[in-house]
Write a protein that holds these residues in place. Structure first.
Motif, PDB file in Angstrom:
ATOM      1  N   ALA A 121       0.573  -0.618  -0.083  1.00  0.00           N
ATOM      2  CA  ALA A 121       0.020  -0.068  -0.007  1.00  0.00           C
ATOM      3  C   ALA A 121       0.694   0.952  -0.363  1.00  0.00           C
ATOM      4  N   GLY A 122       2.205   1.291   0.929  1.00  0.00           N
ATOM      5  CA  GLY A 122       2.960   2.377   0.549  1.00  0.00           C
ATOM      6  C   GLY A 122       3.437   2.882  -0.587  1.00  0.00           C
ATOM      7  N   ILE A 123       3.387   1.697  -1.628  1.00  0.00           N
ATOM      8  CA  ILE A 123       4.071   1.417  -2.912  1.00  0.00           C
ATOM      9  C   ILE A 123       3.041   2.373  -3.813  1.00  0.00           C
ATOM     10  N   GLY A 124       1.872   1.402  -3.770  1.00  0.00           N
ATOM     11  CA  GLY A 124       0.586   1.568  -4.455  1.00  0.00           C
ATOM     12  C   GLY A 124      -0.342   3.363  -4.427  1.00  0.00           C
ATOM     13  N   GLY A 125      -0.127   3.740  -2.669  1.00  0.00           N
ATOM     14  CA  GLY A 125      -0.844   5.163  -2.309  1.00  0.00           C
ATOM     15  C   GLY A 125       0.269   6.217  -3.521  1.00  0.00           C
ATOM     16  N   TYR A 126       1.761   6.311  -3.285  1.00  0.00           N
ATOM     17  CA  TYR A 126       2.344   7.029  -3.623  1.00  0.00           C
ATOM     18  C   TYR A 126       2.392   7.234  -5.455  1.00  0.00           C
ATOM     19  N   ALA A 127       2.766   5.616  -5.819  1.00  0.00           N
ATOM     20  CA  ALA A 127       2.290   5.519  -7.240  1.00  0.00           C
ATOM     21  C   ALA A 127       0.709   6.275  -7.623  1.00  0.00           C
ATOM     22  N   TRP A 128      -0.477   6.405  -7.076  1.00  0.00           N
ATOM     23  CA  TRP A 128      -1.850   6.374  -7.266  1.00  0.00           C
ATOM     24  C   TRP A 128      -1.577   8.356  -7.546  1.00  0.00           C
ATOM     25  N   VAL A 129      -0.937   8.848  -6.725  1.00  0.00           N
ATOM     26  CA  VAL A 129      -0.713  10.591  -6.583  1.00  0.00           C
ATOM     27  C   VAL A 129       0.168  11.182  -7.413  1.00  0.00           C
ATOM     28  N   ALA A 130       1.118   9.837  -7.758  1.00  0.00           N
ATOM     29  CA  ALA A 130       2.175  10.471  -8.816  1.00  0.00           C
ATOM     30  C   ALA A 130       1.702  10.313 -10.415  1.00  0.00           C
ATOM     31  N   ILE A 131       0.913   9.421 -10.121  1.00  0.00           N
ATOM     32  CA  ILE A 131       0.743   9.003 -11.750  1.00  0.00           C
ATOM     33  C   ILE A 131      -0.533   9.480 -12.189  1.00  0.00           C
ATOM     34  N   LEU A 132      -1.589   9.903 -11.491  1.00  0.00           N
ATOM     35  CA  LEU A 132      -2.380  10.607 -11.298  1.00  0.00           C
ATOM     36  C   LEU A 132      -1.933  12.882 -11.588  1.00  0.00           C
ATOM     37  N   HIS A 133      -1.707  12.326 -10.568  1.00  0.00           N
ATOM     38  CA  HIS A 133      -1.742  14.068 -10.233  1.00  0.00           C
ATOM     39  C   HIS A 133      -0.961  14.481 -10.780  1.00  0.00           C
ATOM     40  N   HIS A 134       0.766  14.176 -10.658  1.00  0.00           N
ATOM     41  CA  HIS A 134       1.818  14.473 -11.350  1.00  0.00           C
ATOM     42  C   HIS A 134       2.628  13.974 -12.509  1.00  0.00           C
ATOM     43  N   TRP A 135       1.934  13.014 -12.921  1.00  0.00           N
ATOM     44  CA  TRP A 135       2.318  12.362 -15.078  1.00  0.00           C
ATOM     45  C   TRP A 135       1.527  13.143 -16.135  1.00  0.00           C
ATOM     46  N   MET A 136      -0.136  12.537 -15.394  1.00  0.00           N
ATOM     47  CA  MET A 136      -0.920  12.619 -16.276  1.00  0.00           C
ATOM     48  C   MET A 136      -2.047  14.208 -16.175  1.00  0.00           C
ATOM     49  N   GLY A 137      -1.413  14.907 -15.145  1.00  0.00           N
ATOM     50  CA  GLY A 137      -1.403  16.364 -15.008  1.00  0.00           C
ATOM     51  C   GLY A 137      -3.523  16.514 -14.079  1.00  0.00           C
ATOM     52  N   LEU A 138      -3.759  15.495 -13.688  1.00  0.00           N
ATOM     53  CA  LEU A 138      -5.339  15.759 -12.701  1.00  0.00           C
ATOM     54  C   LEU A 138      -5.531  16.427 -11.889  1.00  0.00           C
ATOM     55  N   PHE A 194      -5.846  17.635  -7.828  1.00  0.00           N
ATOM     56  CA  PHE A 194      -5.918  17.067  -6.354  1.00  0.00           C
ATOM     57  C   PHE A 194      -7.481  16.478  -6.405  1.00  0.00           C
ATOM     58  N   THR A 195      -8.214  17.585  -6.514  1.00  0.00           N
ATOM     59  CA  THR A 195      -9.493  17.317  -6.534  1.00  0.00           C
ATOM     60  C   THR A 195     -10.529  16.043  -7.419  1.00  0.00           C
ATOM     61  N   ALA A 196     -10.244  15.869  -8.422  1.00  0.00           N
ATOM     62  CA  ALA A 196     -10.125  14.892  -9.548  1.00  0.00           C
ATOM     63  C   ALA A 196      -9.324  13.414  -8.597  1.00  0.00           C
ATOM     64  N   MET A 197      -8.115  13.927  -8.017  1.00  0.00           N
ATOM     65  CA  MET A 197      -7.970  12.534  -8.438  1.00  0.00           C
ATOM     66  C   MET A 197      -8.607  12.020  -7.236  1.00  0.00           C
ATOM     67  N   LEU A 198      -8.736  13.037  -6.081  1.00  0.00           N
ATOM     68  CA  LEU A 198      -9.204  12.280  -5.014  1.00  0.00           C
ATOM     69  C   LEU A 198     -10.458  11.497  -5.523  1.00  0.00           C
ATOM     70  N   LEU A 199     -11.867  12.735  -6.016  1.00  0.00           N
ATOM     71  CA  LEU A 199     -13.059  12.110  -6.946  1.00  0.00           C
ATOM     72  C   LEU A 199     -12.576  10.366  -7.728  1.00  0.00           C
ATOM     73  N   VAL A 200     -11.547  10.342  -8.524  1.00  0.00           N
ATOM     74  CA  VAL A 200     -11.857   8.865  -8.815  1.00  0.00           C
ATOM     75  C   VAL A 200     -11.174   7.654  -8.004  1.00  0.00           C
ATOM     76  N   ALA A 201     -10.007   8.148  -6.491  1.00  0.00           N
ATOM     77  CA  ALA A 201     -10.374   7.203  -5.771  1.00  0.00           C
ATOM     78  C   ALA A 201     -11.124   6.686  -5.227  1.00  0.00           C
ATOM     79  N   ASN A 202     -12.525   6.983  -5.788  1.00  0.00           N
ATOM     80  CA  ASN A 202     -13.849   6.557  -4.982  1.00  0.00           C
ATOM     81  C   ASN A 202     -14.245   5.029  -5.235  1.00  0.00           C
ATOM     82  N   ILE A 203     -13.660   4.629  -6.117  1.00  0.00           N
ATOM     83  CA  ILE A 203     -13.622   3.297  -6.993  1.00  0.00           C
ATOM     84  C   ILE A 203     -12.573   2.401  -5.857  1.00  0.00           C
ATOM     85  N   LEU A 204     -11.668   2.887  -5.482  1.00  0.00           N
ATOM     86  CA  LEU A 204     -10.952   2.406  -4.066  1.00  0.00           C
ATOM     87  C   LEU A 204     -12.262   1.200  -2.902  1.00  0.00           C
ATOM     88  N   PRO A 205     -12.890   2.222  -3.090  1.00  0.00           N
ATOM     89  CA  PRO A 205     -13.903   1.297  -1.787  1.00  0.00           C
ATOM     90  C   PRO A 205     -14.911   0.810  -1.886  1.00  0.00           C
TER      91      PRO A 205
END
Length: 279
Positions: free
Chosen positions: A159-176, A178-189
């Motif tokens: 989870a330590g790798i996956g959580g930081y990878a989620w932020v790095a890929i969606l927020h920093h690399w894909m340019g989403l 921070f709000t959009a990245m968190l809303l997309v994360a609703n797929i996790l629950p």
């Protein structure tokens, strides 16, 4: 991931022959399914916490320490109080509440403009993490070997790798944002609940994860009548304690009388022998 889960499932067996045979049997596939479920639960349970930590600068750039505090503090409270109320709430409801808390935290932190509300959302993640971890570890006890616990631990580590990878890929690399990245994360629950209901709970009725049948002890009646407790043992123990003493006393008196008789017999034989000697 499948190779990692196969290794964890096989490592729970005692010998290499057992491990090899297990992976090619129905029980082996069932165990692999359980390991996959717990691995996913561990990954998803801690991923939300890691996402909040990774985005602490976006939540409150001037109060990153507060983000860390709200991400950990409520978890301790949940774990301290869990033994007093967990038995009153089923696993399904606990996991459902944990999933709802995870989703509410993503929405609250993502859409709120107030730093206080965002910190409250981070606190919801902490409650979700503590509730999910304690419930999943308790669920591990329903399975007869340590493979489920091993898989859970491995998932929380990833989870330590996956959580930081989620932020790095969606927020920093894909340019989403921070709000959009968190809303997309609703797929996790959603995946969290699907893993529980479609992977793990169906295994609870199997031989690997079936519920244990416990025998309830009698709670009514006198302890002396039921034959339990110190009252029931007092009479028998006292009687047993008197019996050895009586036996010891009787054996001691009989042995002393026999010794006295043998001495008298020896003295009589000695006197008879002296009388028969020639002058």
């Amino acid at each position: 991931m499948a190779a990692v889960l196969r290794f964890h499932a096989a490592s729970a067996m005692s010998t290499p022959q057992d491990r090899g045979q297990l992976l090619h049997t129905k029980a082996g596939s069932q165990l692999l399914r359980i390991c996959a479920g717990f691995w996913m639960l561990g990954l998803l349970n801690n991923a939300a916490y890691v996402i909040m930590i990774a985005g602490a600068n976006d939540i409150a750039a001037s109060a990153v320490g507060l983000v860390y505090f709200f991400a950990i503090g409520p978890t301790i409270l949940v774990k301290l109080t869990a033994p007093y109320w967990f038995h009153m709430v089923s696993y399904s409801r606990r996991f459902l509440v944990a999933g709802l808390l995870m989703s509410c935290s993503f929405i609250t932190v993502g859409l709120s403009k107030s730093t206080l509300l965002q910190l409250l959302g981070v606190g919801l993640v902490a409650v979700q993490g503590g509730l999910g971890e304690a419930s999943a570890l308790a669920l591990c006890s329903q399975h007869p070997n340590q493979a489920s616990l091993t898989a859970w631990s491995s998932g929380t580590g990833f989870a330590g790798i996956g959580g930081y990878a989620w932020v790095a890929i969606l927020h920093h690399w894909m340019g989403l944002s921070f709000t959009a990245m968190l809303l997309v994360a609703n797929i996790l629950p959603l995946v969290w609940l699907l893993v529980l209901h479609m992977v793990l709970l169906p295994c609870q009725s199997s031989s690997l994860g079936g519920p244990h049948n416990y025998q309830r002890l009698p709670v009514t009646g006198d302890a002396h009548t039921l034959g339990i407790g110190p009252l029931a043992n007092s009479d028998s123990s006292s009687a047993e304690g008197v019996k050895p003493v009586m036996e010891l006393s009787s054996s001691g008196s009989s042995s002393s009388s026999s010794n006295k008789t043998s001495r008298q017999h020896s003295q009589a034989l000695s006197q008879n022998h002296q009388q028969q000697l020639p002058d």
